[in-house]
Enzyme design. Structure first.
Site, PDB file in Angstrom:
ATOM      1  N   CYS A   1      47.039 102.942  95.125  1.00  0.00           N
ATOM      2  CA  CYS A   1      47.815 102.382  96.235  1.00  0.00           C
ATOM      3  C   CYS A   1      49.034 103.264  96.443  1.00  0.00           C
ATOM      4  O   CYS A   1      49.876 103.389  95.551  1.00  0.00           O
ATOM      5  CB  CYS A   1      48.233 100.947  95.951  1.00  0.00           C
ATOM      6  SG  CYS A   1      49.260 100.241  97.262  1.00  0.00           S
TER       7      CYS A   1
ATOM      8  N   ASP B   1      70.917  70.920  95.644  1.00  0.00           N
ATOM      9  CA  ASP B   1      69.941  70.799  96.727  1.00  0.00           C
ATOM     10  C   ASP B   1      70.639  71.239  98.007  1.00  0.00           C
ATOM     11  O   ASP B   1      71.434  70.499  98.591  1.00  0.00           O
ATOM     12  CB  ASP B   1      69.464  69.349  96.839  1.00  0.00           C
ATOM     13  CG  ASP B   1      68.451  69.155  97.965  1.00  0.00           C
ATOM     14  OD1 ASP B   1      68.098  70.160  98.618  1.00  0.00           O
ATOM     15  OD2 ASP B   1      68.031  68.002  98.177  1.00  0.00           O
TER      16      ASP B   1
ATOM     17  N   CYS C   1      64.766  87.411 105.103  1.00  0.00           N
ATOM     18  CA  CYS C   1      63.459  88.027 104.965  1.00  0.00           C
ATOM     19  C   CYS C   1      62.531  87.615 106.095  1.00  0.00           C
ATOM     20  O   CYS C   1      61.360  88.006 106.108  1.00  0.00           O
ATOM     21  CB  CYS C   1      62.838  87.681 103.611  1.00  0.00           C
ATOM     22  SG  CYS C   1      62.539  85.908 103.372  1.00  0.00           S
TER      23      CYS C   1
END
Length: 436
Positions: A167, A347, A394
């Site tokens: 690769c 959270d 992202c």
């Protein structure tokens, strides 16, 4: 949980080859043509090319096709460097020059912002690097094949596996392991228990994580251990319940300047080490905290941004939703003797403005959420009202969505960075600086 897939090849009726002209590339890197009044999508092409294709899908709204032959090539076309490029789902833009790839990504990001009514964008500032040998993390799929297994990557939009021998985008240390790993796996007895492989090219060597089900036979464990020892690899096994080290001859970490950020297989780390370091430096430059100014880092992970900020002399509070990551970040701060970095679990989809760390007051905030973005975090960030907020993304689609919320809250988009973290793919990462 390890997942196995039974590959079923769809029955495709015979089609007469079709000659078409490619009009443009869309945001996914697919060529777009017109056929019977509908868009026709085909991979592996460039705008302006005349190609012969075979139809594979037809719906009332669009059609797809596979490339059979380039009849008239674009003068921009380049030869793919990988022999698996036509089949592998990893890099579908190898025929496109790198500058043209970045222009395509810029256009795609601009379109995502436009969908949210944001048209006046700053001129993007690019971070880019090498087009090959950049990827230090990889997941290789394993598929039972006859009496053995095949090892490779999956085809685009499919569970079909492309068996590979190398690769070109992996670091040489990872690419050179593919062939011997296949040989090793085919010597194991518990072929039906194998899930997939994860490879990590760390600062001192390569780590291998093998996911499997059940308990592997002792003979297989001996073979795996002998392979790792002979090649000085770190080896981890993970079944349905736990991950355990089998052979760890060196610590796993990557470096940013003189900092060592330790991780364990399964932790999220940026796959492109060179661009990650450039991204961290740019983040600190854009935030531009004054000497000693505290910084809040939400979705801090193992400390990728906040530890370099702490090393630059700033008190940093890092917050993460996963306790294991918080503990890893705390350990990294301690290992690097950065006492001004503190970490908490919270959270971040719930109201955190009453947490003691949130009431300390921050004029500089950095957030680096996952692909889902930070839509539910935005109201609480607006309540904290930092002067500068740096959003590292992202997924530009969720960045554009969340930007609309910040702009409505009185921020302006001062700088926009595009990060070519994955050359030869349509994927683009971004960095946006919002100021009050």
């Amino acid at each position: 949980m390890v997942q196995f897939f039974k590959v079923k090849k769809p029955a495709v009726p015979a089609q007469t080859p079709l000659d078409i002209r490619i009009l443009e590339l869309n945001g996914h890197g697919m060529g777009v043509a017109r056929h019977q009044g509908k868009p026709l999508f085909v991979a592996g092409v460039l705008p302006g090319e005349e190609v012969r294709v075979k139809l594979t899908t037809q719906t009332s709204r669009y059609a797809t096709a596979t490339l059979q032959k380039v009849l008239k090539a674009s003068p921009e076309r380049v030869r793919p460097f990988c022999s698996h490029a036509a089949d592998c789902g990893g890099c579908n833009l190898q025929q496109v020059p790198l500058p043209a790839q970045r222009a395509l990504k810029h256009k795609a990001v601009t379109g995502l912002f436009a969908r949210h009514g944001i048209h006046a964008l700053p001129e993007p500032e690019w971070l880019s690097g090498e087009g090959q040998g950049y990827r230090r993390v990889a997941r290789l799929a394993i598929r039972r094949q006859g009496k053995g297994v095949a090892l490779g990557f999956r085809q685009p939009q499919s569970h079909e596996l492309v068996e590979i021998a190398h690769c070109g985008v992996l670091t040489p240390a990872l690419s050179s392991l593919i062939a011997p790993l296949r040989q090793l796996l085919n010597r194991l007895r518990a072929l039906r228990q194998l899930g997939h492989l994860e490879l990590y090219d760390s600062a001192e060597g390569v780590a291998l994580l093998l996911r499997h089900t059940g308990t592997l036979p002792v003979a297989d464990l001996d073979s795996l251990l002998a392979f790792a020892q002979a090649r000085t690899l770190a080896l981890f096994l993970q079944d349905d319940t736990a991950r355990r080290p089998l052979h760890v001859p060196f610590p796993l970490y990557y470096q940013i300047d003189n900092l060592r950020l330790c991780f364990t297989p399964g932790d999220f780390i940026q796959v492109n080490g060179a661009l990650n370091e450039g991204m961290v430096h740019q983040a600190i430059d854009w935030l531009a905290p004054e000497p000693g100014m505290p910084v809040l880092d939400l979705f801090c992970g193992i400390g990728n941004f906040c530890l370099p900020l702490a090393a630059a002399g700033h008190p940093v509070v890092g917050v993460e939703g996963v306790m294991e990551m918080v503990e890893q970040a705390r350990g990294n701060a301690e290992d690097n003797q950065l006492s001004r970095a503190r970490f908490y679990r919270a959270d971040l989809a719930a109201d955190f403005t009453g947490e003691p760390w949130a009431t300390e007051g921050f004029d500089r905030v950095l957030i680096d959420p996952g692909r889902a973005g930070a839509e539910r975090v935005m109201p609480y960030l607006a309540e904290l009202a930092p002067e500068r907020l740096l959003y590292v993304s992202c997924n530009p689609a969720t960045l554009a969505r969340d930007s609309e919320i910040l702009l409505a809250a009185g921020y302006r988009l001062g700088r926009l960075g595009l990060i070519d973290m994955f050359p030869h793919t349509p994927h683009c990462e971004a960095m946006a600086l919002f100021e009050r």
